[in-house]
Design a protein around this motif. Structure first.
Motif, PDB file in Angstrom:
ATOM      1  N   ALA A 318       0.829  -1.210   0.000  1.00  0.00           N
ATOM      2  CA  ALA A 318       0.000   0.000   0.000  1.00  0.00           C
ATOM      3  C   ALA A 318       0.862   1.258   0.000  1.00  0.00           C
ATOM      4  O   ALA A 318       0.564   2.234  -0.691  1.00  0.00           O
ATOM      5  N   VAL A 319       1.949   1.242   0.766  1.00  0.00           N
ATOM      6  CA  VAL A 319       2.828   2.414   0.805  1.00  0.00           C
ATOM      7  C   VAL A 319       3.546   2.586  -0.526  1.00  0.00           C
ATOM      8  O   VAL A 319       3.626   3.694  -1.077  1.00  0.00           O
ATOM      9  N   LEU A 320       4.064   1.501  -1.097  1.00  0.00           N
ATOM     10  CA  LEU A 320       4.804   1.598  -2.357  1.00  0.00           C
ATOM     11  C   LEU A 320       3.906   2.050  -3.511  1.00  0.00           C
ATOM     12  O   LEU A 320       4.388   2.661  -4.469  1.00  0.00           O
ATOM     13  N   SER A 321       2.627   1.752  -3.433  1.00  0.00           N
ATOM     14  CA  SER A 321       1.714   2.154  -4.502  1.00  0.00           C
ATOM     15  C   SER A 321       1.063   3.512  -4.246  1.00  0.00           C
ATOM     16  O   SER A 321       0.241   3.957  -5.038  1.00  0.00           O
ATOM     17  N   GLY A 322       1.419   4.147  -3.121  1.00  0.00           N
ATOM     18  CA  GLY A 322       0.864   5.466  -2.818  1.00  0.00           C
ATOM     19  C   GLY A 322      -0.507   5.433  -2.182  1.00  0.00           C
ATOM     20  O   GLY A 322      -1.134   6.480  -1.999  1.00  0.00           O
ATOM     21  N   SER A 332      12.548   5.270  -2.891  1.00  0.00           N
ATOM     22  CA  SER A 332      12.712   5.941  -4.176  1.00  0.00           C
ATOM     23  C   SER A 332      12.709   4.909  -5.291  1.00  0.00           C
ATOM     24  O   SER A 332      13.077   3.748  -5.092  1.00  0.00           O
ATOM     25  N   VAL A 333      12.270   5.351  -6.474  1.00  0.00           N
ATOM     26  CA  VAL A 333      12.244   4.519  -7.679  1.00  0.00           C
ATOM     27  C   VAL A 333      13.077   5.225  -8.741  1.00  0.00           C
ATOM     28  O   VAL A 333      12.823   6.396  -9.058  1.00  0.00           O
ATOM     29  N   ASP A 334      14.096   4.528  -9.258  1.00  0.00           N
ATOM     30  CA  ASP A 334      15.021   5.121 -10.236  1.00  0.00           C
ATOM     31  C   ASP A 334      15.596   6.447  -9.729  1.00  0.00           C
ATOM     32  O   ASP A 334      15.753   7.413 -10.483  1.00  0.00           O
ATOM     33  N   GLY A 335      15.863   6.533  -8.436  1.00  0.00           N
ATOM     34  CA  GLY A 335      16.477   7.711  -7.840  1.00  0.00           C
ATOM     35  C   GLY A 335      15.513   8.816  -7.478  1.00  0.00           C
ATOM     36  O   GLY A 335      15.919   9.819  -6.883  1.00  0.00           O
ATOM     37  N   THR A 336      14.226   8.660  -7.814  1.00  0.00           N
ATOM     38  CA  THR A 336      13.231   9.686  -7.499  1.00  0.00           C
ATOM     39  C   THR A 336      12.482   9.326  -6.221  1.00  0.00           C
ATOM     40  O   THR A 336      11.916   8.237  -6.116  1.00  0.00           O
ATOM     41  N   ASP A 337      12.498  10.231  -5.258  1.00  0.00           N
ATOM     42  CA  ASP A 337      11.798   9.987  -3.993  1.00  0.00           C
ATOM     43  C   ASP A 337      10.289  10.004  -4.216  1.00  0.00           C
ATOM     44  O   ASP A 337       9.731  11.012  -4.693  1.00  0.00           O
ATOM     45  N   LEU A 338       9.633   8.880  -3.896  1.00  0.00           N
ATOM     46  CA  LEU A 338       8.182   8.775  -4.067  1.00  0.00           C
ATOM     47  C   LEU A 338       7.476   8.480  -2.756  1.00  0.00           C
ATOM     48  O   LEU A 338       6.332   8.022  -2.743  1.00  0.00           O
ATOM     49  N   THR A 339       8.124   8.773  -1.642  1.00  0.00           N
ATOM     50  CA  THR A 339       7.558   8.397  -0.331  1.00  0.00           C
ATOM     51  C   THR A 339       6.178   9.006  -0.108  1.00  0.00           C
ATOM     52  O   THR A 339       5.282   8.347   0.438  1.00  0.00           O
ATOM     53  N   ALA A 340       5.991  10.253  -0.513  1.00  0.00           N
ATOM     54  CA  ALA A 340       4.709  10.928  -0.277  1.00  0.00           C
ATOM     55  C   ALA A 340       3.927  11.128  -1.569  1.00  0.00           C
ATOM     56  O   ALA A 340       2.992  11.928  -1.611  1.00  0.00           O
ATOM     57  N   ALA A 342       1.361  10.563  -4.738  1.00  0.00           N
ATOM     58  CA  ALA A 342       0.013  10.015  -4.936  1.00  0.00           C
ATOM     59  C   ALA A 342       0.090   8.773  -5.842  1.00  0.00           C
ATOM     60  O   ALA A 342       1.066   8.587  -6.574  1.00  0.00           O
ATOM     61  N   PRO A 343      -0.934   7.915  -5.815  1.00  0.00           N
ATOM     62  CA  PRO A 343      -0.909   6.710  -6.643  1.00  0.00           C
ATOM     63  C   PRO A 343      -0.681   6.984  -8.125  1.00  0.00           C
ATOM     64  O   PRO A 343       0.045   6.242  -8.793  1.00  0.00           O
ATOM     65  N   ALA A 344      -1.272   8.055  -8.672  1.00  0.00           N
ATOM     66  CA  ALA A 344      -1.117   8.334 -10.104  1.00  0.00           C
ATOM     67  C   ALA A 344       0.341   8.601 -10.464  1.00  0.00           C
ATOM     68  O   ALA A 344       0.827   8.164 -11.509  1.00  0.00           O
ATOM     69  N   ARG A 345       1.062   9.274  -9.576  1.00  0.00           N
ATOM     70  CA  ARG A 345       2.472   9.547  -9.838  1.00  0.00           C
ATOM     71  C   ARG A 345       3.292   8.287  -9.750  1.00  0.00           C
ATOM     72  O   ARG A 345       4.218   8.056 -10.527  1.00  0.00           O
TER      73      ARG A 345
END
Length: 345
Positions: A318-322, A332-340, A342-345
């Motif tokens: 759930a956290v990894l999918s936003g 992070s995915v490919d060096g981009t921080d995605l911790t916060a 949204a799911p669409a991003r």
């Protein structure tokens, strides 16, 4: 006629003859035949989609067969629904829990088993008796949503045993349990069978077959493809029948070590696709579901997360999918921080 002779000619507790069931274009069961004696633990094996749950649901009256017959103690068994099956002494623990989460244990036990004024004290006393008899201790006033997965499974089994069934059907009851909980459940199966109740146990786990199965039947694509009266001695043959191919010989230690080293070297040389650093996830009640998890996944790498249900896998996804926030840490995915993100991003 002597008692021994009478027992010798007694009909099976459960007798299934040429049972078939189709759902649209899917032939879920095709002329399945098997029988079960009183006091027997019969393991039903097969890969996902083999027809095991469908067979259990026909016995319990969830579905009606298209062809074939069933008999209980020599009498025709064609239940109109689960209530019919329960009235005939058949109880079933399904793959997925049927408990009401925001009710207590005792209230869940009373559902469907009592009319008029609910007598919780009598039910609690009955629960205590069963707990001592089978080793299934659980607090009667605890809310279901506050119980562990193993405790909820115990409540499901107690619900069945309160009816004192003559046939107990368990559809993969150990899939969500820890090793100690599995051993306790298998002990319950033995005790129930020792009292003369027939037990159908659906499982994929060879250790369970070795420890409790007196007979075993293997289903594949809705058909019986193997049987054994000595399953503990026939495990290899049962597995071959279940997966419908010979078992691959294990790789030599040198080959396995070389493969592992090569995989580690490849992963180490690549920039991670996913980096998780000290991730913490707590639920709405403040319970820690993921605790200080750090993990990297390299391009082309398969990482397996092992653990029974309730150990944080769903919360991590759930956290990894936003879909849910992290309490602490980052990923992070490919060096981009995605911790916060949204799911669409």
């Amino acid at each position: 006629m002597s008692v021994g002779a009478a027992a010798a000619v007694a009909p099976p507790l459960l007798q299934i003859d040429a049972l078939s069931k189709r759902f649209g274009a899917l032939q879920a069961l095709d002329a399945v035949t098997l029988d079960l004696a009183r006091g027997e633990i019969h393991c039903l094996l097969g890969e996902n989609g083999a027809g095991k749950s469908t067979l259990c649901n026909l016995v319990f009256g969830v579905h009606a067969p298209d062809a074939g017959t069933m008999r209980i103690d020599g009498q025709a068994h064609a239940p109109l629904g689960p209530a019919d099956a329960l009235a005939r002494g058949i109880a079933m623990v399904h793959q997925h829990f049927s408990l009401v989460p925001d009710l207590t244990v005792v209230d869940n036990l009373l559902l469907g088993q009592a009319r008029g004024r609910l007598d919780r004290r009598t039910c609690e006393a009955r629960l205590e008796t069963l707990a001592q008899r089978y080793g299934l201790g659980v607090s009667p006033r605890a809310r279901i949503d506050r119980l562990s997965v193993g405790e909820r499974q115990r409540v499901e089994i107690v619900k069945c045993l309160m009816r004192e069934p003559r046939l107990l059907v368990l559809d993969e009851p150990t899939a969500v349990l820890l090793p100690d909980e599995i051993r306790a459940l298998l002990d319950v199966c033995r005790r129930v069978a020792d009292e003369g109740c027939g037990v159908v146990l659906v499982t994929h786990k060879l250790a369970e077959i070795r420890h409790v199965a007196q007979r075993a039947t293997v289903l594949a694509a809705g058909r019986v493809v193997a049987r054994s009266d000595q399953p503990a001695q026939d495990l290899d043959a049962l597995v071959r029948a279940m997966i419908r191919r010979d078992l691959a010989p294990p790789a030599s230690p040198a080959t396995a070590s070389a493969r592992a080293a090569s995989g580690r070297a490849t992963a180490a040389a690549a920039r991670p696709v996913l980096e998780i650093e000290h991730l913490v996830v707590r639920d709405a009640d403040g319970v820690t579901r993921v605790d200080d998890l750090s993990l990297t996944v390299a391009p082309g790498e398969l990482v397996a997360l092992a653990g029974v249900e309730g150990n944080g896998q769903s919360e991590l996804a759930a956290v990894l999918s936003g879909m849910a926030p992290a309490t602490a840490g980052r990923f992070s995915v490919d060096g981009t921080d995605l911790t916060a993100a949204a799911p669409a991003r």
